[in-house]
Motif scaffolding. Structure first.
Motif, PDB file in Angstrom:
ATOM      1  N   LEU A   2       0.815  -1.205   0.000  1.00  0.00           N
ATOM      2  CA  LEU A   2       0.000   0.000   0.000  1.00  0.00           C
ATOM      3  C   LEU A   2       0.852   1.260   0.000  1.00  0.00           C
ATOM      4  O   LEU A   2       0.323   2.371   0.029  1.00  0.00           O
ATOM      5  N   SER A   3       2.153   1.122  -0.026  1.00  0.00           N
ATOM      6  CA  SER A   3       3.040   2.283  -0.067  1.00  0.00           C
ATOM      7  C   SER A   3       4.277   1.936  -0.889  1.00  0.00           C
ATOM      8  O   SER A   3       4.648   0.767  -1.026  1.00  0.00           O
ATOM      9  N   LYS A 160      -9.021 -16.200  -2.932  1.00  0.00           N
ATOM     10  CA  LYS A 160      -9.089 -15.977  -4.382  1.00  0.00           C
ATOM     11  C   LYS A 160      -8.771 -14.529  -4.731  1.00  0.00           C
ATOM     12  O   LYS A 160      -7.999 -14.255  -5.667  1.00  0.00           O
ATOM     13  N   LEU A 161      -9.341 -13.590  -3.981  1.00  0.00           N
ATOM     14  CA  LEU A 161      -9.105 -12.172  -4.247  1.00  0.00           C
ATOM     15  C   LEU A 161      -7.639 -11.803  -4.023  1.00  0.00           C
ATOM     16  O   LEU A 161      -7.057 -11.024  -4.788  1.00  0.00           O
ATOM     17  N   LEU A 162      -7.032 -12.346  -2.976  1.00  0.00           N
ATOM     18  CA  LEU A 162      -5.630 -12.038  -2.694  1.00  0.00           C
ATOM     19  C   LEU A 162      -4.712 -12.595  -3.778  1.00  0.00           C
ATOM     20  O   LEU A 162      -3.777 -11.916  -4.221  1.00  0.00           O
ATOM     21  N   LYS A 163      -4.983 -13.826  -4.208  1.00  0.00           N
ATOM     22  CA  LYS A 163      -4.138 -14.437  -5.240  1.00  0.00           C
ATOM     23  C   LYS A 163      -4.235 -13.690  -6.568  1.00  0.00           C
ATOM     24  O   LYS A 163      -3.261 -13.627  -7.333  1.00  0.00           O
ATOM     25  N   ALA A 164      -5.420 -13.128  -6.843  1.00  0.00           N
ATOM     26  CA  ALA A 164      -5.625 -12.408  -8.104  1.00  0.00           C
ATOM     27  C   ALA A 164      -5.217 -10.944  -8.007  1.00  0.00           C
ATOM     28  O   ALA A 164      -5.428 -10.169  -8.954  1.00  0.00           O
ATOM     29  N   ALA A 167      -7.277  -7.666  -3.998  1.00  0.00           N
ATOM     30  CA  ALA A 167      -7.522  -7.247  -2.613  1.00  0.00           C
ATOM     31  C   ALA A 167      -6.203  -7.237  -1.859  1.00  0.00           C
ATOM     32  O   ALA A 167      -5.215  -7.844  -2.299  1.00  0.00           O
ATOM     33  N   VAL A 168      -6.182  -6.499  -0.751  1.00  0.00           N
ATOM     34  CA  VAL A 168      -5.027  -6.489   0.152  1.00  0.00           C
ATOM     35  C   VAL A 168      -5.548  -6.751   1.565  1.00  0.00           C
ATOM     36  O   VAL A 168      -6.703  -6.465   1.882  1.00  0.00           O
ATOM     37  N   LEU A 169      -4.707  -7.331   2.401  1.00  0.00           N
ATOM     38  CA  LEU A 169      -5.093  -7.570   3.789  1.00  0.00           C
ATOM     39  C   LEU A 169      -5.162  -6.254   4.550  1.00  0.00           C
ATOM     40  O   LEU A 169      -4.304  -5.377   4.392  1.00  0.00           O
TER      41      LEU A 169
END
Length: 478
Positions: A2-3, A160-164, A167-169
């Motif tokens: 994110l930075s 799925k969203l993280l692998k693609a 999305a970020v945690l």
């Protein structure tokens, strides 16, 4: 990331929330190709980014916000919202919830007769109903995970969203947290060791343990079941304070909530290790460094006899004490610890100890209100047990405590109830004295009337009921 520079956030642009209204976006996994940023009156602007995904089919806040935009033209004009950003969109069902259908938010809002975002109490109740029911019993009806339970699918969609890279945690406190210095707390992204409580095989053990436990109320059991199902990775380390160093990374300490959930086992041998002194202030003939992993395994886990300088008689005594007292029949704690401390206690016992040493019961106490308000020394609404006894008497205090309520709702000690009980008891004592003073009217001899037999029978019933209650585990332990 994110930075641009790790752990050093970079400002990309400065803007107001109004600058984003009407911005066309594409949302991951959404059926609509384009959606728009719209205003929402009850969003928390001091939490996270102030931007949330809208799910009007299952989130009461989002459904009411959408209805406000549809019905209130003045509101749309005031916010600069164009009709084409709102009216082409319909509520899209994604989850089927038993008894609520596939538009649970709409159903609950209609049942509660709610049509405004200003009805905060109703909104809070609606969210509590839909979120819990949707997570526990909801079935997906769209996408590749259709016909599967929400609680099963949620981690799969996240992965799925993280692998693609869609999305970020992101981590945040579950609710507002204020430090002792008065500052708002945020979650710091730092190096930390975690315990993966969500691991499938381990979770199944925890559920098996809970199934055999006495929780003393349906509400408590439901809360534990919900917690065991959603609990995932939790911190097991901290960088300051008191505690034990993590053996493989000694710059960290074991977090207190990770190791304290097993210290009931320590109670069983504490008198041996602390030389009989409850405060541990006397010097013990057993040194901390002698208590190796092999010694602990022998005492608690039926491991092989360790090579140690501790006398074998002492080792045997510790093992016997633990085997005699474990498992514990009852652990009494507060309801606020059900989602962390007590849940961790179940997990940690099931992974370290054999089944016959798993916990048997938790009794979760509620919080005590004073005259329907939270007890607080700063506001003056505070009373200790001693103060209550001095003001109302011990018997009147017992009456008021017996009337505080049932279930998992907070208990409410009402001063008027205690005052009323004191007056009634005083009147009862006066009547007893009057009757006793008139001894000439007393009957002599053994009980002989029907009333005598009824009285004796009622007393016998009360004694029998008391014996049954006293045999329950909670009273055996006390």
């Amino acid at each position: 990331m994110l930075s641009r520079v790790p752990e050093k956030p970079t400002c990309l642009v400065e803007l107001l929330g109004t600058d984003l209204i009407g911005l066309p976006l594409k949302s991951p996994l959404a059926s609509n190709e384009v959606i728009y940023v719209l205003p929402m009156q009850n969003i928390l602007v001091d939490k996270g980014t102030g931007i949330v995904t809208s799910v009007p089919s299952d989130t009461p806040d989002d459904f009411i916000a959408l209805q406000e935009l549809v019905k209130n033209q003045d509101f749309r004009v005031a916010c600069g919202v164009k009709d084409e950003w709102v009216f082409p969109f319909e509520v899209i069902p994604i989850i089927d919830v038993p008894s609520f259908g596939n538009k649970s938010a709409e159903k609950v809002c209609f049942d509660l007769k709610m049509d405004s975002p200003d009805e905060k109490e109703k909104l809070a109740k609606a969210k509590e109903i839909t979120y819990l029911k949707g997570f526990d019993d909801g079935i997906m009806i769209v996408g590749e995970f259709s016909n599967r339970k929400v609680q099963e699918v949620k981690p799969l969609i996240k992965e799925k969203l993280l692998k693609a890279d869609m999305a970020v945690l992101y981590y945040e406190p579950q609710e507002k947290v204020i430090s002792r210095s008065g500052d708002d707390c945020v979650v710091a992204l730092t190096d930390q060791w975690l315990i993966t409580y969500g691991e499938a095989e381990w979770k199944q053990k925890a559920i098996e343990c809970l199934d055999k436990m006495n929780t003393f109320s349906v509400e408590a059991r439901n809360s534990f079941e919900h917690t065991l199902n959603w609990l995932t990775s939790r911190a097991r380390s901290c960088s300051f304070g008191l505690g034990t160093r993590i053996p493989w990374d000694e710059k960290f300490l074991v977090d207190s909530l990770s190791d304290s959930t097993l210290y009931m086992a320590y109670y069983t041998i504490a008198h041996i290790l602390q030389n009989g002194n409850i405060y541990g202030s006397d010097n013990s003939y057993i040194r901390p460094e002698q208590m190796t992993d092999e010694v602990w395994d022998y005492v608690f886990c039926n491991g092989p006899a360790p090579k140690t300088s501790i006398p074998s008689t002492v080792l045997t005594k510790m093992k016997q004490e633990f085997e005699y007292w474990y498992p514990f029949d009852l652990r009494i704690s507060g309801k606020d610890l059900m989602q962390n401390y007590l849940a961790f206690c179940i997990f940690n016992h099931t992974t370290l100890l054999p089944k016959h040493h798993w916990p048997r019961g938790f009794r979760c106490n509620r919080h005590l209100l004073l005259n329907s308000e939270k007890m607080s020394k700063s506001t003056g609404n505070f009373r200790t047990l001693r103060q209550a006894i001095e003001e109302f008497s011990s018997d009147a205090t017992r009456f008021a405590l017996a009337d505080v309520g049932d279930g998992m709702d907070d208990e409410n000690f009402v001063s008027e109830t205690a005052n009323s009980a004191a007056l009634r008891l005083t009147k009862e004592i006066s009547w007893m004295k009057e009757v006793f003073d008139d001894k000439s009217s007393f009957r002599l001899g053994p009980p002989s009337t029907y009333a005598d037999r009824v009285f004796a029978n009622e007393i016998n019933f009360a004694i029998k009921d008391t014996e049954i209650i006293m045999m329950l585990p909670c009273f055996e332990m006390l």
